[in-house]
Write a protein that holds these residues in place. Structure first.
Motif, short mmCIF file in Angstrom:
data_model
loop_
_atom_site.label_atom_id
_atom_site.label_comp_id
_atom_site.label_asym_id
_atom_site.label_seq_id
_atom_site.Cartn_x
_atom_site.Cartn_y
_atom_site.Cartn_z
N PRO A 1 0.72 -1.35 0.07
CA PRO A 1 -0.08 -0.12 -0.07
C PRO A 1 0.78 1.28 -0.06
O PRO A 1 1.88 1.30 0.72
CB PRO A 1 -0.76 -0.03 1.33
N MET A 2 0.68 2.15 -0.79
CA MET A 2 1.30 3.56 -0.96
C MET A 2 0.09 4.44 -0.30
O MET A 2 -0.90 4.80 -0.85
CB MET A 2 1.49 3.89 -2.40
N ILE A 3 0.45 5.20 0.80
CA ILE A 3 -0.29 6.10 1.23
C ILE A 3 0.11 7.55 1.17
O ILE A 3 1.19 7.88 1.45
CB ILE A 3 -0.65 5.94 2.86
N ASP A 4 -0.74 8.32 0.61
CA ASP A 4 -0.37 9.47 0.22
C ASP A 4 -0.82 10.80 0.97
O ASP A 4 -1.47 10.16 2.06
CB ASP A 4 -0.54 9.82 -1.40
N ARG A 5 -0.41 11.60 0.92
CA ARG A 5 -0.92 12.99 1.65
C ARG A 5 -2.36 13.35 1.86
O ARG A 5 -2.84 13.75 3.02
CB ARG A 5 -0.36 14.44 1.35
N ALA A 6 -3.30 12.80 0.90
CA ALA A 6 -4.64 12.98 1.12
C ALA A 6 -5.38 11.77 2.02
O ALA A 6 -6.43 11.91 2.43
CB ALA A 6 -5.17 12.72 -0.32
N ASP A 7 -4.52 10.80 2.19
CA ASP A 7 -5.11 9.89 3.05
C ASP A 7 -4.98 9.98 4.54
O ASP A 7 -4.21 10.55 4.99
CB ASP A 7 -4.23 8.38 2.74
#
Length: 509
Positions: free
Chosen positions: A8-14
């Protein structure tokens, strides 16, 4: 690597991003530093390899977190890059290469799994939530280390990911016969230098003790003169410089904590845990011998201390032998796996290894600063751990990257506070306190302000302290004055030629 590996790649919007970018030290991340772009949550080595290859291919910088307990901002200070979070890679099992501990495993979980499944343990640290990755790669010292050595001494192979000159991720299983130079470097030099360790393997581990004995005393600040304070520190140090080198004492681990006299937690406390070499606590003569050294200095039962409003509490003799302490006998597992995660405070840390007992100059400086009414002193602790024993096996100098193998004590200077506005006063107090302790005739002229010279062995990389970068000789503080650091530079050039893995205190290539 498996095609299915897709971390999983969690970005700043998550909504998870804000939590996962934080660690144990609330000073970081610095809001003035741009955040990373993503956080890759990797549950095993295959996912980590896939994530790392994606990051390199995108031209981004990877930093790595296992437990998030780093004292500086090494993994958090990654503007626009990607943090690889290994905290869900917490496998503990036994297979082809022996006992396996995943790099993201919390120490408390590792102890529980190793003991319940196999009856063994690692001689690692006492903080439940510290991650194995950084702890073991930096040496891994704990309550059982005087008896069994460092955790890194027991590592017999590793899984590690490196990046070659062309940006290709290389998955390696290394040991003393395969990439032996990298294997040695990964046993003590600290994390974030050469690659990403995903698994530690141990062909053997020590049998967990069946019983330990705990005891402690404290001393009141109200009647603590400088003469008495000096006696306390010097008797403590003298024991480990002399008697503490005898093998029958190696099961004795002690903690001596000094908090400021004017603070709400004003306390001078001494705690010991002991077991015999056979893993029992049937004979506690060594424990009594140690505490008897302080009997004429008016010790109070542990948990006691100075009374309120300036009233001094008289010593209370709680032991049938007339000693001011009771001994608590517990199963080793109950004494070790007791939860507790800490965190949430802002903090600053410093360290020192000592080969000899305290000098008069060091005692005087410590007394002065611990008696200071300064607001910067509040929340500080001078923690003095016993060291040596099995750690000081000179053979380990050749096959690990821990250079401190002659010390008798390891000191950790700590300070905790809540408000960002208080950063300057606490950081200044800690810097002034530490520098004062190591300034004077007890330190060589070229090393003034630092714990280097005939009486010291520098600092502990797992207690990282970026203040030391002010000294051109800072690598000597952590890796010694011998050939270890040049060796580590050669390993860095060979296995990380593009300096993919770096921080403010990483090995320079």
């Amino acid at each position: 690597m498996p095609v299915s590996a897709n971390p999983p790649m969690i970005d700043r919007a998550d909504p998870r991003f804000e939590l996962l970018k934080k660690g144990n030290n609330a000073r970081f991340p610095d809001p003035a530093v741009p955040p990373p772009s993503k956080i890759a949550v990797c549950a095993d080595g295959a996912e980590c390899a896939a994530a790392l290859q994606q990051i390199i291919a995108a031209g981004l910088r990877p930093t790595v977190r296992s437990g998030g307990h780093g004292y500086e901002d090494f993994w958090q200070n990654n503007p626009g890059g990607v943090i690889i979070d290994l905290s869900t890679h917490d496998t503990v099992d036994k297979g082809k290469y022996g006992y396996r501990v995943g790099a993201g495993t919390m120490l408390g979980v590792a102890y529980a799994q190793l003991y319940k499944k196999y009856g063994v343990t690692m001689p690692g640290g006492s903080c439940y939530a510290v991650g194995a990755g950084g702890h073991i790669s930096g040496g891994g010292y704990g309550v059982l280390s005087r008896l069994f050595g460092l955790t890194s001494d027991w590592v017999t192979s590793l899984d590690v990911l490196t990046v070659d000159a062309h940006g290709k991720v290389i998955e390696r299983h290394i040991d003393k016969d395969h990439d032996a130079d990298l294997f040695r470097a990964c046993r003590g030099a600290g994390g974030g230098n050469f690659g990403i360790i995903t698994n530690f393997y141990f062909e053997k581990l020590p049998t967990a003790p069946s019983q330990v004995a705990d005891a402690g005393v404290s001393f009141a600040w109200e009647d603590m003169t400088e003469v008495k304070f000096t006696k306390l520190l010097q008797r403590y140090g003298d024991f480990f410089e002399g008697r503490g080198k005898d093998k029958d004492t190696w099961g004795l681990f002690t903690f001596f904590g000094v908090s400021p006299a004017s603070g709400p937690q004003a306390r001078i406390g001494m705690h010991a845990q002991f077991c015999n070499p056979d893993g029992t606590a049937r004979d506690v003569a060594v424990l009594h011998e140690f505490f008897d050294l302080f009997r004429d200095l008016n010790p109070l039962p542990n948990g006691g201390g100075g009374g309120r409003n300036g009233q001094t509490m008289a010593p209370v003799l709680q032991n049938k032998d007339g000693r001011p302490y009771d001994i608590s006998y517990r199963h080793w597992y109950e004494a070790t796996v007791n939860g507790g995660v800490g965190g949430g405070s802002r903090g600053k840390y410093k360290s020192a290894y000592m080969k000899q007992s305290f000098s008069a100059e060091e005692c005087a400086a410590a007394y002065k600063f611990m008696k200071s009414p300064s607001a910067g002193a509040m929340g500080s602790v001078m923690a003095i751990d016993s060291y040596g024993g099995a750690v000081n096996d000179p053979a380990r100098l050749a096959d690990t990257s821990v250079s401190q193998r002659a010390s008798i004590m390891k000191l950790q200077y700590q300070c905790y506070w809540r408000d960002k506005e208080q950063d300057p006063i606490h950081l200044k107090f800690m810097d002034d306190f530490y520098t004062s302790i190591y300034t004077g005739p007890q330190v060589g002229p070229q090393y003034q302000g630092t714990p280097m010279g005939p009486r010291f062995e520098g600092c502990y990389m797992n207690y990282s302290d970026a203040d030391m970068l002010r000294y051109k000789f800072w690598p000597e503080l952590f890796y010694g004055t011998g050939d270890l650091y040049p060796f580590l530079i050669a390993v860095k050039k060979k296995y990380d030629p593009n300096n993919v893995f770096h921080s403010s205190m990483s090995v320079r290539a």
